[in-house]
Design a protein around this motif. Structure first.
Motif, PDB file in Angstrom:
ATOM      1  N   SER A 114     -14.982  46.150  11.354  1.00 16.34           N
ATOM      2  CA  SER A 114     -14.683  45.110  10.372  1.00 16.34           C
ATOM      3  C   SER A 114     -15.303  45.423   9.015  1.00 16.34           C
ATOM      4  CB  SER A 114     -15.185  43.761  10.882  1.00 16.34           C
ATOM      5  OG  SER A 114     -14.812  42.732  10.006  1.00 16.34           O
ATOM      6  N   ASP A 115     -16.550  45.879   9.013  1.00 16.94           N
ATOM      7  CA  ASP A 115     -17.219  46.198   7.747  1.00 16.94           C
ATOM      8  C   ASP A 115     -16.498  47.313   7.004  1.00 16.94           C
ATOM      9  OD1 ASP A 115     -19.063  44.279   8.325  1.00 16.94           O
ATOM     10  OD2 ASP A 115     -20.637  45.676   8.957  1.00 16.94           O
ATOM     11  N   ASP A 117     -13.321  48.153   7.282  1.00 16.36           N
ATOM     12  CA  ASP A 117     -12.027  47.655   6.816  1.00 16.36           C
ATOM     13  C   ASP A 117     -12.199  46.771   5.580  1.00 16.36           C
ATOM     14  OD1 ASP A 117      -9.241  47.284   6.958  1.00 16.36           O
ATOM     15  OD2 ASP A 117      -9.488  45.417   8.061  1.00 16.36           O
ATOM     16  N   ALA A 118     -13.189  45.894   5.604  1.00 14.11           N
ATOM     17  CA  ALA A 118     -13.417  44.997   4.468  1.00 14.11           C
ATOM     18  C   ALA A 118     -13.839  45.768   3.231  1.00 14.11           C
ATOM     19  CB  ALA A 118     -14.483  43.963   4.842  1.00 14.11           C
ATOM     20  N   ARG A 126      -6.036  43.111   0.137  1.00 10.75           N
ATOM     21  CA  ARG A 126      -5.422  43.600   1.377  1.00 10.75           C
ATOM     22  C   ARG A 126      -3.951  43.970   1.198  1.00 10.75           C
ATOM     23  NH1 ARG A 126      -2.471  40.029   4.284  1.00 10.75           N
ATOM     24  NH2 ARG A 126      -2.878  41.180   6.217  1.00 10.75           N
ATOM     25  N   SER A 788     -10.520  43.473   9.878  1.00 12.00           N
ATOM     26  CA  SER A 788     -11.272  42.434   9.159  1.00 12.00           C
ATOM     27  C   SER A 788     -10.481  41.144   8.994  1.00 12.00           C
ATOM     28  CB  SER A 788     -11.698  42.954   7.780  1.00 12.00           C
ATOM     29  OG  SER A 788     -10.566  43.289   7.003  1.00 12.00           O
ATOM     30  N   ASP A 789      -9.152  41.166   9.329  1.00 18.50           N
ATOM     31  CA  ASP A 789      -8.344  39.946   9.267  1.00 18.50           C
ATOM     32  C   ASP A 789      -8.451  39.119  10.538  1.00 18.50           C
ATOM     33  OD1 ASP A 789      -7.340  40.763   6.787  1.00 18.50           O
ATOM     34  OD2 ASP A 789      -5.688  41.854   7.706  1.00 18.50           O
ATOM     35  N   LYS A 791     -10.741  37.538  12.115  1.00 15.63           N
ATOM     36  CA  LYS A 791     -11.465  36.263  12.060  1.00 15.63           C
ATOM     37  C   LYS A 791     -10.563  35.165  11.505  1.00 15.63           C
ATOM     38  CE  LYS A 791     -15.551  34.003  10.101  1.00 15.63           C
ATOM     39  NZ  LYS A 791     -16.745  34.158   9.215  1.00 15.63           N
TER      40      LYS A 791
END
Length: 823
Positions: A114-115, A117-118, A126, A788-789, A791
């Protein structure tokens, strides 16, 4: 067997390699202890070698593999349970990692993915700049110019990513595409600019009994010789009020008088009924355009025996195109003889009795058409005599051409760019017009030059969004292209200009308004066409020897059923469990007969309550889905099972190993597909995926390649003959081996047929909802859902859970999410 020392060395080596890739320590420790032994260079279980797998997430395939590893551990599929050795009488033992160890791995690897990707999206957002795909380009020009000319055939096929052709990363822009856009812009402007007199309205009324070619045929005795010496069979039957023609007959079914003098919309009417319909109760009348392809372009109607019906449809005609009539019915006499051999005067089979035909158009709301106002505003059009050419020309006139051009270009650009424009925005286009006027060009040619440049400009071709929260105009465009595949209308643009669109109540009301519009069918058509793969419905043609009942009218009804089913779910906000099973279907007479469901009459699709034991309901048993997951000759549990896993449950299947081999169709019926798969699954690497894919596919073996229910396979080999009740002859195909629709899911639950499988799948409605939201977010924003999407996807699901993940609720929750409202 590897020695204990070698196993330790492998673990140490894998640990060192992974540490060098900077995986978080908890994730690395878990892999060392639980994964590396089976996924080392020697074993490579499932084709995965963790020793060789990089941890560089900047490489997309590598990121996909680590995400796949994460998901399998999160679902509890990895590490797998070790089966006891029955021969050694080993007791059952628990070998799964403790929950806290799994939770630590999921948090560690999930945070790492996630980190990364963000961080990658932090600078650009995005969604990169997204180009309009060719469907959106066509619809936008239609709305912008008030025209209806086909443009998609002029444009190259769009690329696709994450399953959709409106995703930015697949929509490249090449010089070839620019040339195609210029051609499409010219074509659209040609259709919009109608400088000339009002077209003459053509009205034609024909009685077939009066047609010379009909009289000629009726005058010839059956069996007489033509001029070239061939034997002549009478192809028509004359009745007191009609002429009977027969299915797929070689009569002059192209009505020459019914041609389009100019391109436009035309109305066609016909009075007809079916004749001699005792053996075939319904004849389907097909009204088509002569596009000289195998594609059905037109309308179809059911005709009942001896009950004249007036059929009416409007069709968009290119210039010079003709009407073509045909029918589908029983083209054999009860004794099995085709009418071409008997002649129509002796034939006792079914035909279409046509009383009269009418054709009129082009149908015009006004003249000049609305497109002229879109292009020239309120400027007058005057007829000017050209004595030297002995003709009258029509021109746009202005007392002050340059200022008028500036105003018109600014207005056109504002609508085309879907946002307010400044003088700086329009300067390049007004300069083009001024240059043309300076060189002696007409105002029409100057404006055409500027408009064409606008229609191929980046501001028009791309949805230009800035990082962070979308402004109101960008939000208006995103909403309109999501639900209409079209530019925002005046109401959306007005609300955007007032800064009101981000208000939750206003946004919800506008979403409801767009969904209520007929233009929302574009959402159903384009979203379902790609999510469910309906666009591939014509990719295969069923073997006519095996499936003689198939025709293009049935194929059209297949897609109509699925789209109407989606529309009904959207209208009534039905929960996603309806995709798995339902007590209703959307049917017309043709589909109901195909499904053996009585009491449905007419060609219109409508909601029908399913009788008990119909083996229908939900998506999986719809003929469209069953056809796109078959090859036209045989069905495949692998293809159908993979469709269920991917399209419904959202589970991607890795590509097969290089040595997996292929299963070839066996039309002779010597072996069943289940028998062939049993050999295939003996390969451990193959079984790793087939254990998930095959069970749903086995249940769907109860349906043939066109979605008909079956208990035995059809074969062209040996087997019991199948009599045809209409012709009293045996059909070409034979009955082969019985279908075995039983199976076992990976969790040990078993089923004996599709009805039981659907009950087992109903406990996975959250997985269905998650997959649907992922697809809705991808389609609506133009960017795939990445790690990261997840969530925010979960937040959408949490808000929709109370309403059973209703389809309409999910659409609203997506629109109100930060994913939708941010770049």
């Amino acid at each position: 067997m590897k020695s204990g020392l070698f196993s330790v060395i492998i673990l140490i080596f894998a640990s060192t390699a992974l540490a060098a890739g900077a995986l978080p320590r908890p994730a690395q420790t878990f892999i060392d202890a639980r994964c590396a032994e089976c996924h080392d260079p020697d074993t490579k279980k499932g084709g995965l070698d963790l020793h060789a797998l990089s941890t560089d997430l900047n490489d997309p395939p590598t990121e996909v593999k680590w995400t796949y590893i994460f998901d399998r551990v999160r679902r509890g599929e990895m590490p797998p349970h070790k089966k006891k050795d029955v021969e050694k009488k080993e007791p059952e033992k628990t070998d799964r990692p403790p929950p806290e160890e799994v939770a630590s791995f999921i948090a560690s690897l999930g945070g790492y993915l996630s980190d990364h990707d963000a961080a990658r999206r932090a600078q650009t957002g995005r969604v990169p700049w997204r180009r309009l795909n060719r469907v959106e380009y066509e619809k936008t020009l239609h709305e912008l110019l008030a025209v209806d000319v086909p443009l998609t055939p002029l444009l190259p096929e769009d690329g696709a990513a994450f399953g959709f052709d409106n995703v930015s990363e697949a929509l490249r822009l090449s010089s070839t595409q620019i040339e195609s856009y210029m051609l499409a812009a010219d074509t659209a402007l040609d259709a919009a600019i109608q400088l000339g007199p009002k077209p003459e309205i053509r009205k034609v009324h024909i009685s077939l009994l009066d047609r010379p070619n009909v009289q000629q045929v009726l005058a010839k005795p059956t069996g007489s010789l033509t001029k070239d010496g061939s034997r002549f069979s009478q192809m028509f039957r004359a009745l007191p009020d009609a002429v009977v023609v027969y299915p797929n007959g070689p009569w002059e079914s192209i009505i020459r008088e019914m041609s389009a003098p100019v391109a436009g919309r035309y109305r066609f009417r016909m009075s007809a009924y079916s004749y001699h319909a005792a053996n075939c109760p319904t004849v389907v009348a097909k009204v088509m355009l002569t596009d000289f392809t195998h594609n059905f372009v037109g309308a179809s109607f059911d005709l009942l025996p001896d009950k004249p019906r007036i059929l009416e449809c409007t069709l968009d005609f290119p210039q010079g195109r003709l009407i073509y009539l045909n029918s589908i019915g029983c083209d054999y006499s009860p004794d099995g003889t085709h009418y071409e051999l008997l002649g129509a005067d002796k034939y006792a089979g079914t035909g279409m009795a046509i009383q009269w035909l009418e054709f009129d158009g082009p149908l015009l709301e006004s003249w000049p058409p609305p497109s002229m106002h879109r292009v020239f505003g309120d400027l007058p059009i005057k007829a000017i005599e050209k004595p030297k050419r002995r003709e009258i020309a029509y021109e746009v006139v202005s007392e002050d051409p340059a200022p008028d051009a500036d105003k018109l270009i600014a207005s056109f650009a504002e609508r085309a760019f879907r946002r307010p424009v400044t003088e700086k925005d329009t300067a390049p286009y007004t300069q083009l017009a001024h240059d043309a006027l300076t060189k002696g060009g007409t105002l029409e040619s100057a404006l055409r030059r500027a408009y064409k440049a606008i229609l191929v400009s980046p501001q028009f071709l791309f949805l230009q969004e800035t990082p962070g929260k979308l402004d109101d105009h960008a939000l208006a465009s995103r909403l309109a292209y999501f639900l209409w595949s079209d530019m925002p209308d005046d109401e959306l643009l007005k609300l955007a200009a007032e800064g009101k669109l981000h208000d939750p109540a206003t946004l919800r009301a506008q979403t409801e308004r767009l969904l209520a519009s007929p233009k929302a069918h574009a959402f159903t058509q384009n979203f379902c066409g790609q999510w469910l793969n309906l666009r591939s419905i014509a990719a295969t043609t069923p073997d006519r020897s095996l499936y003689p009942e198939f025709d293009d009218i049935l194929q059209l009804a297949m897609v109509d059923e699925t789209e109407a089913f989606f529309d009904e779910m959207l209208r009534a906000d039905l929960g996603v469990s309806t995709f798995i099973d339902s007590d209703f279907a959307m049917l017309n007479r043709r589909l109901a007969e195909h499904y053996n469901i009585p009491g449905v009459v007419g060609e219109q699709i409508r909601k029908v309550q399913l009788p008990a034991n119909s083996h229908r309901g939900g998506l999986l048993t719809q003929a469209s889905i069953l056809k796109v997951t078959a090859n036209g000759t045989l069905s495949s549990p692998v293809v159908r099972g993979n469709w269920v896993m991917k399209r419904l449950l959202g589970r991607e299947t890795p590509p097969p190993p290089a040595d997996a081999g292929a299963i070839e169709p066996d039309t002779r019926g010597a072996t069943t597909i289940r028998e062939q798969l049993a050999k295939h699954r003996r390969n451990t690497s193959c079984n790793a995926c087939h254990q998930y894919m095959d069970p749903p596919g086995f249940a769907l073996e109860s349906y043939d390649v066109i979605g008909g229910w079956r208990e035995t396979y059809r074969t062209l080999g040996k087997g019991p003959a199948v009599p045809d009740p209409l012709t009293h002859r045996n059909k070409d195909y034979r009955l082969g081996a019985p279908v075995d629709p039983t199976g076992e899911l990976t969790d040990g639950r078993t089923f004996t047929n599709i009805d039981e499988l659907k009950k087992l799948l109903l406990d996975q409605k959250e997985a269905v909802a998650r997959n649907l939201v992922n697809n809705l977010v991808t389609y609506s924003t133009g960017a795939g859902v990445t790690f990261s999407d997840r969530k925010q996807v979960q937040e959408i699901l949490d808000r929709a859970k109370a309403k059973g993940y209703g389809l309409r609720t999910l659409v609203h929750e997506v629109v109100h999410s930060a994913l939708f409202q941010s770049k």
